[in-house]
Design an enzyme around this catalytic site. Structure first.
Site, PDB file in Angstrom:
ATOM      1  N   GLY A   1       0.836  -1.211   0.000  1.00 45.61           N
ATOM      2  CA  GLY A   1       0.000   0.000   0.000  1.00 45.61           C
ATOM      3  C   GLY A   1       0.864   1.250   0.000  1.00 45.61           C
ATOM      4  O   GLY A   1       0.655   2.174  -0.803  1.00 45.61           O
ATOM      5  N   HIS A   2       1.863   1.276   0.891  1.00 43.26           N
ATOM      6  CA  HIS A   2       2.769   2.433   0.940  1.00 43.26           C
ATOM      7  C   HIS A   2       3.519   2.581  -0.390  1.00 43.26           C
ATOM      8  O   HIS A   2       3.706   3.691  -0.896  1.00 43.26           O
ATOM      9  CB  HIS A   2       3.800   2.269   2.061  1.00 43.26           C
ATOM     10  CG  HIS A   2       3.219   2.171   3.440  1.00 43.26           C
ATOM     11  ND1 HIS A   2       3.208   1.005   4.159  1.00 43.26           N
ATOM     12  CD2 HIS A   2       2.645   3.112   4.241  1.00 43.26           C
ATOM     13  CE1 HIS A   2       2.655   1.220   5.352  1.00 43.26           C
ATOM     14  NE2 HIS A   2       2.308   2.482   5.428  1.00 43.26           N
TER      15      HIS A   2
ATOM     16  N   GLN B   1      -0.232  10.827  17.882  1.00 40.59           N
ATOM     17  CA  GLN B   1      -1.495  10.343  17.324  1.00 40.59           C
ATOM     18  C   GLN B   1      -1.955   9.036  17.966  1.00 40.59           C
ATOM     19  O   GLN B   1      -2.984   8.483  17.584  1.00 40.59           O
ATOM     20  CB  GLN B   1      -1.419  10.219  15.805  1.00 40.59           C
ATOM     21  CG  GLN B   1      -0.538   9.102  15.283  1.00 40.59           C
ATOM     22  CD  GLN B   1      -0.375   9.205  13.782  1.00 40.59           C
ATOM     23  OE1 GLN B   1       0.278  10.121  13.259  1.00 40.59           O
ATOM     24  NE2 GLN B   1      -0.980   8.289  13.040  1.00 40.59           N
TER      25      GLN B   1
ATOM     26  N   ARG C   1      -0.765  -2.921  10.721  1.00 41.72           N
ATOM     27  CA  ARG C   1      -1.284  -3.581  11.932  1.00 41.72           C
ATOM     28  C   ARG C   1      -1.805  -4.990  11.662  1.00 41.72           C
ATOM     29  O   ARG C   1      -2.139  -5.700  12.617  1.00 41.72           O
ATOM     30  CB  ARG C   1      -2.391  -2.734  12.564  1.00 41.72           C
ATOM     31  CG  ARG C   1      -1.867  -1.464  13.242  1.00 41.72           C
ATOM     32  CD  ARG C   1      -2.951  -0.787  14.074  1.00 41.72           C
ATOM     33  NE  ARG C   1      -2.425   0.244  14.950  1.00 41.72           N
ATOM     34  CZ  ARG C   1      -2.443   1.549  14.672  1.00 41.72           C
ATOM     35  NH1 ARG C   1      -2.940   1.994  13.537  1.00 41.72           N
ATOM     36  NH2 ARG C   1      -1.944   2.420  15.535  1.00 41.72           N
TER      37      ARG C   1
END
Ligand code: AMP
Length: 280
Positions: A36-37, A61, A187
């Site tokens: 994804g990155h 965050q 995650r």
């Protein structure tokens, strides 16, 4: 590919690129990089001459009970992956470089920052917007690329850029998924073997609501109940929300416009998962 750790080195490198007339594209990340990155890096490459990626696990965050300390950190692997994408510059600051000793001023995310993710994770978006604003000021990119995977985040970043007049273009990149539909996430490594197949519940719920919408039901209740039916079939998953929001306000509307977005988040065991899908 050059790797820098200080703001001074970063600024020096970027200044010399600008002097050479390069357009700078920026991809902020928290590392533990996956496909994804890397897709964001490719999108940035298509919009700029020089691609800058930051790797910074931003403490502000994370809530006090969240996973800041154990968040996956894989710097060597990340650098190898970025090198493979012909990244020009990687910025890997430590916490004191970014926040100094006594930073006090933060970015208020406004009303849309306290709904959905902001309700479950108070102060999350204040931390996100503050670090993104700081990184924008450090890198001063012409454009920055963010994933649609984090839909409320990108909504708020767009608002911040507009409301605070940041001089850059925000570009959105599609969500990259596993073969079975699970959105890729740093995650996902927390998922236990038995939980992994159940994690498709988010994508399946989104697809069910998408089908209902395509059949002509634009009512909020109908879309929510299409998602709820799928969610109920996986009792291990506890949804925080599963609904549809408008593109303009990131709030619920009824009926839902065809520019709206289905959003879902919840907990599978101890792992928090989020996903979303643009209606079509
Ligand atoms: P993170 O490292 O999780 O803070 O994410 C950094 C950037 O990658 C954010 O713009 C995310 O929206 C984006 N991102 C994370 N997961 C995905 C994914 N599966 N597909 C596309 N972009 C993603």
């Amino acid at each position: 590919m050059k790797v820098v750790h200080s703001i001074d080195e970063l600024r020096r490198d970027i200044r010399s690129r600008r002097e050479r007339g390069q357009r700078v594209g920026f991809v902020p990340t928290m590392g533990a990089l996956h496909e994804g990155h890397l897709s964001l890096v490719r999108v940035a490459r298509g919009h700029s001459d020089a691609v800058v990626v930051s790797i910074f696990v931003n403490p502000t965050q994370f809530g006090p009970t969240e996973d800041f300390r154990i968040y996956p950190r894989t710097p060597e692997k990340d650098l190898a992956l970025l090198d493979g994408e012909a990244t020009d510059l990687v910025f890997m600051p430590d916490v004191s470089e970014v926040y100094g000793k006594d930073a006090q001023i933060t970015v208020d995310p406004g009303p849309a920052g306290s709904t959905f993710e902001g309700r479950i994770r108070p102060d999350h978006f204040r931390g996100v917007l503050t670090v993104v604003a700081k990184l924008f000021n450090m890198v001063q990119p012409d454009c920055a690329v963010f994933g649609q995977k984090d839909a409320q985040q990108i909504y708020l970043i767009r608002r911040m850029v507009r409301d605070l007049n940041f001089p850059l273009e925000i570009i959105e990149a599609d969500t990259i998924r596993e073969g079975d539909g699970l959105a890729k996430s740093s995650r996902n490594v927390y998922l236990k073997v038995g939980e992994r197949p159940l994690a498709t519940v988010l994508y399946r719920a989104l697809c069910a609501a998408q089908r209902r919408f395509a059949e002509g039901d634009a009512g909020l209740k109908g879309l929510q109940s299409a998602m709820a039916d799928v969610i109920e079939s996986v009792p291990e998953f506890t949804a925080d929300y599963a609904t549809a929001v408008s593109k303009e306000t990131y709030g619920e509307t009824d009926p839902v416009a065809d520019t709206g977005r289905l959003i879902i988040a919840g907990r599978l065991g101890s792992v928090r998962l989020i996903d979303n899908m643009r209606l079509k």
